[in-house]
Design a protein around this motif. Structure first.
Motif, PDB file in Angstrom:
ATOM      1  N   ASP A   1       0.905 -14.914 -23.021  1.00  0.00           N
ATOM      2  CA  ASP A   1      -0.179 -15.865 -22.769  1.00  0.00           C
ATOM      3  C   ASP A   1      -1.173 -15.324 -21.745  1.00  0.00           C
ATOM      4  N   VAL A   2      -0.665 -14.696 -20.691  1.00  0.00           N
ATOM      5  CA  VAL A   2      -1.547 -14.140 -19.658  1.00  0.00           C
ATOM      6  C   VAL A   2      -2.359 -12.977 -20.233  1.00  0.00           C
ATOM      7  N   ILE A   3      -1.708 -12.097 -20.984  1.00  0.00           N
ATOM      8  CA  ILE A   3      -2.425 -10.964 -21.581  1.00  0.00           C
ATOM      9  C   ILE A   3      -3.526 -11.457 -22.510  1.00  0.00           C
ATOM     10  N   GLU A   4      -3.200 -12.411 -23.381  1.00  0.00           N
ATOM     11  CA  GLU A   4      -4.202 -12.905 -24.327  1.00  0.00           C
ATOM     12  C   GLU A   4      -5.393 -13.531 -23.608  1.00  0.00           C
ATOM     13  N   GLU A   5      -5.138 -14.263 -22.538  1.00  0.00           N
ATOM     14  CA  GLU A   5      -6.245 -14.869 -21.794  1.00  0.00           C
ATOM     15  C   GLU A   5      -7.068 -13.800 -21.084  1.00  0.00           C
ATOM     16  N   CYS A   6      -6.406 -12.865 -20.425  1.00  0.00           N
ATOM     17  CA  CYS A   6      -7.128 -11.814 -19.696  1.00  0.00           C
ATOM     18  C   CYS A   6      -7.872 -10.873 -20.642  1.00  0.00           C
ATOM     19  N   ASN A   7      -7.370 -10.699 -21.849  1.00  0.00           N
ATOM     20  CA  ASN A   7      -8.053  -9.843 -22.816  1.00  0.00           C
ATOM     21  C   ASN A   7      -9.410 -10.417 -23.215  1.00  0.00           C
ATOM     22  N   LYS A   8      -9.620 -11.694 -23.004  1.00  0.00           N
ATOM     23  CA  LYS A   8     -10.926 -12.310 -23.258  1.00  0.00           C
ATOM     24  C   LYS A   8     -11.937 -11.916 -22.185  1.00  0.00           C
ATOM     25  N   HIS A   9     -11.445 -11.363 -21.073  1.00  0.00           N
ATOM     26  CA  HIS A   9     -12.291 -11.115 -19.905  1.00  0.00           C
ATOM     27  C   HIS A   9     -12.284  -9.659 -19.438  1.00  0.00           C
ATOM     28  N   GLY A  10     -11.797  -8.747 -20.271  1.00  0.00           N
ATOM     29  CA  GLY A  10     -11.829  -7.342 -19.880  1.00  0.00           C
ATOM     30  C   GLY A  10     -10.500  -6.641 -19.916  1.00  0.00           C
ATOM     31  N   GLY A  11      -9.414  -7.380 -20.131  1.00  0.00           N
ATOM     32  CA  GLY A  11      -8.123  -6.744 -20.340  1.00  0.00           C
ATOM     33  C   GLY A  11      -7.210  -6.673 -19.139  1.00  0.00           C
ATOM     34  N   VAL A  12      -6.016  -6.146 -19.397  1.00  0.00           N
ATOM     35  CA  VAL A  12      -4.950  -5.993 -18.414  1.00  0.00           C
ATOM     36  C   VAL A  12      -4.346  -4.604 -18.614  1.00  0.00           C
ATOM     37  N   ILE A  13      -4.048  -3.906 -17.521  1.00  0.00           N
ATOM     38  CA  ILE A  13      -3.378  -2.607 -17.651  1.00  0.00           C
ATOM     39  C   ILE A  13      -1.961  -2.617 -17.070  1.00  0.00           C
ATOM     40  N   HIS A  14      -1.631  -3.667 -16.316  1.00  0.00           N
ATOM     41  CA  HIS A  14      -0.271  -3.819 -15.790  1.00  0.00           C
ATOM     42  C   HIS A  14      -0.020  -5.299 -15.574  1.00  0.00           C
ATOM     43  N   LEU A  15       1.215  -5.731 -15.859  1.00  0.00           N
ATOM     44  CA  LEU A  15       1.561  -7.132 -15.655  1.00  0.00           C
ATOM     45  C   LEU A  15       3.045  -7.221 -15.352  1.00  0.00           C
ATOM     46  N   TYR A  16       3.399  -8.078 -14.405  1.00  0.00           N
ATOM     47  CA  TYR A  16       4.799  -8.280 -14.059  1.00  0.00           C
ATOM     48  C   TYR A  16       5.063  -9.772 -13.893  1.00  0.00           C
ATOM     49  N   VAL A  17       5.979 -10.294 -14.690  1.00  0.00           N
ATOM     50  CA  VAL A  17       6.428 -11.684 -14.549  1.00  0.00           C
ATOM     51  C   VAL A  17       7.631 -11.645 -13.623  1.00  0.00           C
ATOM     52  N   ASP A  18       7.494 -12.240 -12.438  1.00  0.00           N
ATOM     53  CA  ASP A  18       8.581 -12.250 -11.458  1.00  0.00           C
ATOM     54  C   ASP A  18       9.521 -13.406 -11.787  1.00  0.00           C
ATOM     55  N   LYS A  19      10.504 -13.123 -12.654  1.00  0.00           N
ATOM     56  CA  LYS A  19      11.408 -14.165 -13.156  1.00  0.00           C
ATOM     57  C   LYS A  19      12.232 -14.827 -12.060  1.00  0.00           C
ATOM     58  N   SER A  20      12.372 -14.180 -10.924  1.00  0.00           N
ATOM     59  CA  SER A  20      13.165 -14.754  -9.836  1.00  0.00           C
ATOM     60  C   SER A  20      12.307 -15.503  -8.820  1.00  0.00           C
ATOM     61  N   SER A  21      11.018 -15.562  -9.056  1.00  0.00           N
ATOM     62  CA  SER A  21      10.099 -16.192  -8.113  1.00  0.00           C
ATOM     63  C   SER A  21      10.146 -17.716  -8.200  1.00  0.00           C
ATOM     64  N   PRO A  22      10.501 -18.395  -7.105  1.00  0.00           N
ATOM     65  CA  PRO A  22      10.479 -19.859  -7.135  1.00  0.00           C
ATOM     66  C   PRO A  22       9.056 -20.426  -7.243  1.00  0.00           C
ATOM     67  N   GLN A  23       8.055 -19.602  -6.936  1.00  0.00           N
ATOM     68  CA  GLN A  23       6.658 -20.035  -7.045  1.00  0.00           C
ATOM     69  C   GLN A  23       6.076 -19.778  -8.428  1.00  0.00           C
ATOM     70  N   GLY A  24       6.851 -19.183  -9.328  1.00  0.00           N
ATOM     71  CA  GLY A  24       6.361 -18.904 -10.682  1.00  0.00           C
ATOM     72  C   GLY A  24       5.262 -17.866 -10.699  1.00  0.00           C
ATOM     73  N   ASN A  25       5.460 -16.747  -9.988  1.00  0.00           N
ATOM     74  CA  ASN A  25       4.423 -15.734  -9.830  1.00  0.00           C
ATOM     75  C   ASN A  25       4.370 -14.733 -10.985  1.00  0.00           C
ATOM     76  N   VAL A  26       3.134 -14.401 -11.352  1.00  0.00           N
ATOM     77  CA  VAL A  26       2.855 -13.343 -12.318  1.00  0.00           C
ATOM     78  C   VAL A  26       1.818 -12.434 -11.668  1.00  0.00           C
ATOM     79  N   TYR A  27       2.098 -11.140 -11.632  1.00  0.00           N
ATOM     80  CA  TYR A  27       1.206 -10.158 -11.018  1.00  0.00           C
ATOM     81  C   TYR A  27       0.442  -9.428 -12.110  1.00  0.00           C
ATOM     82  N   VAL A  28      -0.864  -9.281 -11.909  1.00  0.00           N
ATOM     83  CA  VAL A  28      -1.741  -8.726 -12.935  1.00  0.00           C
ATOM     84  C   VAL A  28      -2.658  -7.669 -12.327  1.00  0.00           C
ATOM     85  N   LYS A  29      -2.807  -6.547 -13.056  1.00  0.00           N
ATOM     86  CA  LYS A  29      -3.786  -5.525 -12.681  1.00  0.00           C
ATOM     87  C   LYS A  29      -4.718  -5.329 -13.867  1.00  0.00           C
TER      88      LYS A  29
END
Length: 138
Positions: free
Chosen positions: A34-62
């Motif tokens: 979902d994050v990749i598809e949304e970011c691809n509308k705006h120029g793309g993504v070259i790295h992404l990390y879903v932090d499955k252990s994050s209590p804050q629900g963090n996703v890191y994007v480059k």
């Protein structure tokens, strides 16, 4: 629009998921897609990390550029995802590179699972290709 002075090509999305409520073995892949598809509308993504252990629900994007990151952040910040309001915050490139060493070599745009599957199996009509080959009866 001009980029805010703190903008970088890296950002963190928070409140993307609740680890206590996520079900199924592929929920993290669904968030990633979902994050990749949304970011691809705006120029793309070259790295992404879903932090499955994050209590804050963090996703890191480059993103490949600061402009792509700014457009993605502007699109995602304050938006609802799975009934939760997403927040987006820029991450300085040196910090991101320290967290995700493999991201320093990332240059290829990422595709979602659906996009990768579509790229693997083009929807060309094979029979039409045969009909246009020289020497075949029409």
């Amino acid at each position: 629009t001009t980029a805010p002075p703190i903008a970088t090509q890296c950002f963190m999305l928070s409140n993307m998921f609740d680890t206590t409520a996520e079900k199924g073995p592929t929920w993290d892949q669904e968030v990633r897609d979902d994050v990749i598809e949304e970011c691809n509308k705006h120029g793309g993504v070259i790295h992404l990390y879903v932090d499955k252990s994050s209590p804050q629900g963090n996703v890191y994007v480059k993103c490949p550029t600061i402009a792509a990151a700014v457009a993605s952040v502007n699109s995602l910040h304050g938006r609802y995802f799975g009934g939760r309001v997403i927040t987006a915050a820029y991450v300085p490139l040196p910090n991101y590179s320290t967290l995700f060493v493999d991201s320093t070599r990332a240059t290829q745009p990422l595709m979602s699972s659906a996009q990768a599957l579509q790229a693997s199996f083009p929807t060309n009509n094979v029979s039409n290709n045969f009909m246009t080959m020289p020497g075949l009866p029409r």
